[in-house]
Design a protein around this motif. Sequence first.
Motif, short mmCIF file in Angstrom:
data_model
loop_
_atom_site.label_atom_id
_atom_site.label_comp_id
_atom_site.label_asym_id
_atom_site.label_seq_id
_atom_site.Cartn_x
_atom_site.Cartn_y
_atom_site.Cartn_z
N TYR A 148 0.99 -1.31 -0.13
CA TYR A 148 -0.01 0.41 -0.15
C TYR A 148 1.04 1.60 0.06
O TYR A 148 0.59 2.07 -0.15
N ALA A 149 2.33 1.13 1.17
CA ALA A 149 2.84 2.54 0.83
C ALA A 149 3.24 2.29 -0.24
O ALA A 149 2.89 4.05 -0.88
N ARG A 150 3.72 1.58 -0.92
CA ARG A 150 3.92 2.07 -2.60
C ARG A 150 3.21 2.24 -3.63
O ARG A 150 3.39 3.07 -4.51
N LEU A 151 1.97 1.66 -3.45
CA LEU A 151 0.66 1.85 -4.18
C LEU A 151 -0.03 3.45 -3.85
O LEU A 151 0.01 4.11 -4.96
N LEU A 152 0.58 4.10 -2.64
CA LEU A 152 -0.05 5.16 -2.17
C LEU A 152 1.01 6.76 -2.60
O LEU A 152 1.27 7.54 -2.31
N GLU A 153 2.64 6.15 -2.90
CA GLU A 153 3.83 6.34 -2.64
C GLU A 153 4.02 7.36 -1.70
O GLU A 153 4.23 8.74 -1.03
N PRO A 158 5.63 4.57 7.31
CA PRO A 158 4.11 3.64 7.14
C PRO A 158 3.34 3.19 9.11
O PRO A 158 3.02 3.04 8.70
N ARG A 159 4.62 3.73 9.70
CA ARG A 159 4.28 2.87 11.20
C ARG A 159 3.75 3.84 11.54
O ARG A 159 3.46 3.28 13.10
N THR A 160 3.34 4.80 11.37
CA THR A 160 3.21 5.66 12.31
C THR A 160 2.16 5.39 12.82
O THR A 160 0.81 5.68 11.66
N SER A 161 1.29 6.45 13.70
CA SER A 161 0.08 5.98 13.65
C SER A 161 -1.20 6.76 13.03
O SER A 161 -2.13 5.91 12.17
N ALA A 162 -0.62 8.20 12.14
CA ALA A 162 -1.82 8.74 11.09
C ALA A 162 -1.46 8.08 10.33
O ALA A 162 -2.10 7.95 9.27
N ASN A 163 -0.01 7.64 9.71
CA ASN A 163 0.09 6.14 8.39
C ASN A 163 -0.55 5.16 8.42
O ASN A 163 -1.14 4.60 7.83
N GLN A 164 -0.27 4.42 9.63
CA GLN A 164 -1.66 3.59 9.63
C GLN A 164 -2.83 3.90 9.70
O GLN A 164 -3.75 2.81 8.78
N LYS A 165 -3.44 4.77 10.09
CA LYS A 165 -4.35 5.42 9.52
C LYS A 165 -5.03 5.35 7.78
O LYS A 165 -5.79 5.38 7.49
N PHE A 170 -7.38 3.37 3.11
CA PHE A 170 -7.18 3.07 1.95
C PHE A 170 -7.02 1.30 2.06
O PHE A 170 -8.20 0.69 0.20
N ALA A 171 -6.92 0.57 2.95
CA ALA A 171 -7.41 -0.84 2.54
C ALA A 171 -8.65 -0.86 2.48
O ALA A 171 -9.33 -1.98 1.54
N GLU A 172 -9.53 -0.65 3.35
CA GLU A 172 -10.88 -0.03 2.95
C GLU A 172 -11.62 0.14 1.42
O GLU A 172 -12.84 -0.53 0.96
N SER A 173 -10.89 1.18 1.08
CA SER A 173 -11.13 1.56 -0.22
C SER A 173 -11.35 0.72 -1.10
O SER A 173 -11.94 0.83 -2.50
N ILE A 174 -10.16 -0.43 -1.15
CA ILE A 174 -10.01 -1.10 -2.49
C ILE A 174 -10.79 -2.24 -2.54
O ILE A 174 -10.71 -2.58 -3.19
N LEU A 175 -11.46 -2.53 -1.77
CA LEU A 175 -11.96 -3.96 -1.22
C LEU A 175 -13.12 -3.86 -2.44
O LEU A 175 -13.75 -3.28 -2.50
N PRO A 176 -13.05 -5.24 -3.06
CA PRO A 176 -14.62 -5.73 -4.28
C PRO A 176 -15.53 -5.52 -3.61
O PRO A 176 -15.98 -6.35 -2.27
N ALA A 177 -16.81 -5.33 -3.90
CA ALA A 177 -18.01 -6.12 -3.45
C ALA A 177 -18.11 -7.99 -3.14
O ALA A 177 -18.50 -8.54 -2.37
N LYS A 178 -17.80 -8.42 -4.09
CA LYS A 178 -17.22 -10.59 -4.21
C LYS A 178 -15.76 -10.36 -3.89
O LYS A 178 -14.85 -9.40 -4.03
N ARG A 179 -15.65 -11.53 -4.05
CA ARG A 179 -14.60 -11.99 -3.54
C ARG A 179 -13.34 -10.90 -2.83
O ARG A 179 -12.10 -11.35 -3.25
N ALA A 180 -14.02 -10.56 -1.46
CA ALA A 180 -12.99 -9.62 -0.17
C ALA A 180 -11.74 -10.88 0.07
O ALA A 180 -10.64 -10.56 0.20
N GLY A 181 -11.99 -12.28 0.13
CA GLY A 181 -11.32 -12.96 0.54
C GLY A 181 -9.90 -13.36 0.40
O GLY A 181 -9.08 -13.04 0.27
N CYS A 211 1.33 1.94 -10.09
CA CYS A 211 2.61 2.26 -9.28
C CYS A 211 2.61 3.30 -9.90
O CYS A 211 4.13 3.70 -10.06
N PRO A 212 2.89 4.52 -8.48
CA PRO A 212 4.03 5.77 -8.50
C PRO A 212 4.94 5.45 -8.89
O PRO A 212 6.38 6.17 -8.78
N THR A 213 5.39 4.85 -7.65
CA THR A 213 6.47 4.32 -7.43
C THR A 213 7.31 2.96 -8.13
O THR A 213 8.52 4.21 -7.63
N PHE A 214 6.63 2.38 -8.48
CA PHE A 214 7.66 2.16 -9.90
C PHE A 214 7.32 2.50 -11.30
O PHE A 214 8.87 2.52 -11.78
#
Length: 362
Positions: A148-153, A158-165, A170-181, A211-214
């Motif tokens: 995620y850190a790389r996808l978000l540049e 990333p371990r600070t509490s502000a970045n964890q939030k 981000f993790a929540e926003s990318i979940l698909p409607a089906k096949r979340a597992g 991927c902006p990091t790439f």
Amino acid sequence: MLDSKSKSLLRRNLLKWFDVNQRDLPWRKKRSPYRIWVSEIMLQQTQVATVVNYYKRFMKRFPTVKKLAAADQSEVLKLWEGLGYYRRARQMHAAAVQVVEEHGGKFPTDFESVLALPGIGKYTAGAILSISLDQKLPILEGNTIRLYARLLEMKSDPRTSANQKVLWEFAESILPAKRAGDFNQALMELGSEVCKPKTWQCEACPIQKICPTFVKGLQSTIPAKGKKIAYEDLHEAAILVSKKISGQQKWLVRVCGSDERWTGLWDFPRYQIDHQKNETQICSNLGKTLAIKTGLKAKLEVVGKPIRHAVTKYRIRLSCYEAKSVSGRLKKQSTETRWCTAGELTELPMSITGRKLVNRFL
Ligand code: SF4
């Protein structure tokens, strides 16, 4: 943040990639909350290749949460021996008991109840319920933090509490409607197999396009490094105290207490060494400590080379001593103590260094 078009591409390409590239792992065959829970706990801080055989043995012995709850903690620890971080096994056993007492032996399927079990945090609860039941819950662990850190540049730690939030959102926003597992597993698999810390394989990455990091070639600087672990050096001594009991050679071992490193596991008497002293002084001091702690008097002699072992932030140098001409009577100890034959020691769950000493000297 990625725009909605990029997120759609991420979902589509990642699931397609996972369908073709997912590894054949035993916990992926039948996905019940119990089976995924066991795999997730074992996989914490441990490589997949190491976990596979432990998982198979564990599931064979404890195919259900009820069977796990009914077992002795020492049997659970024995099956865990060598996997490390034994707190996980103790908490898992406690959680199984709680599932039997509070949920009638059926592993709960709502997020709050799963989160309330010992040893289960937000990540593990989300992983269990998304992977086993396709519940739309986000995940964030070592591999996905990097991905995620790389996808978000994300250039800061990333371990600070502000970045964890930010990362959880981000993790929540990318979940698909089906096949979340499948999607969550695909994210973790991509993080561990392709988007690696030092040997990233962007040419094989299904989401390279977004991927902006790439694009900027920032893989070596994202994620930013956290603080280095400050290791502490410890020098300890394990003492092999043995005597003949009813014609059999037996060794003195004890269970590690709740305030010790290997709680619930068996170990030889073990004491700190003052490394400033010379070997004669060390032997003399250890002999005195042994007498005070156990009531047993003996002449100590060093045997073999020290064992080096790292546990969490400790780097341990463990010297082994043999107790000769043992006399006196064993005092009552604060934890359970036994005299065991070499055969009996193979049946006990032992600390990793305790097991090494058995294999090396007994
Ligand atoms: Fe990671 Fe490279 Fe894929 Fe970007 S393109 S997610 S850096 S592997």
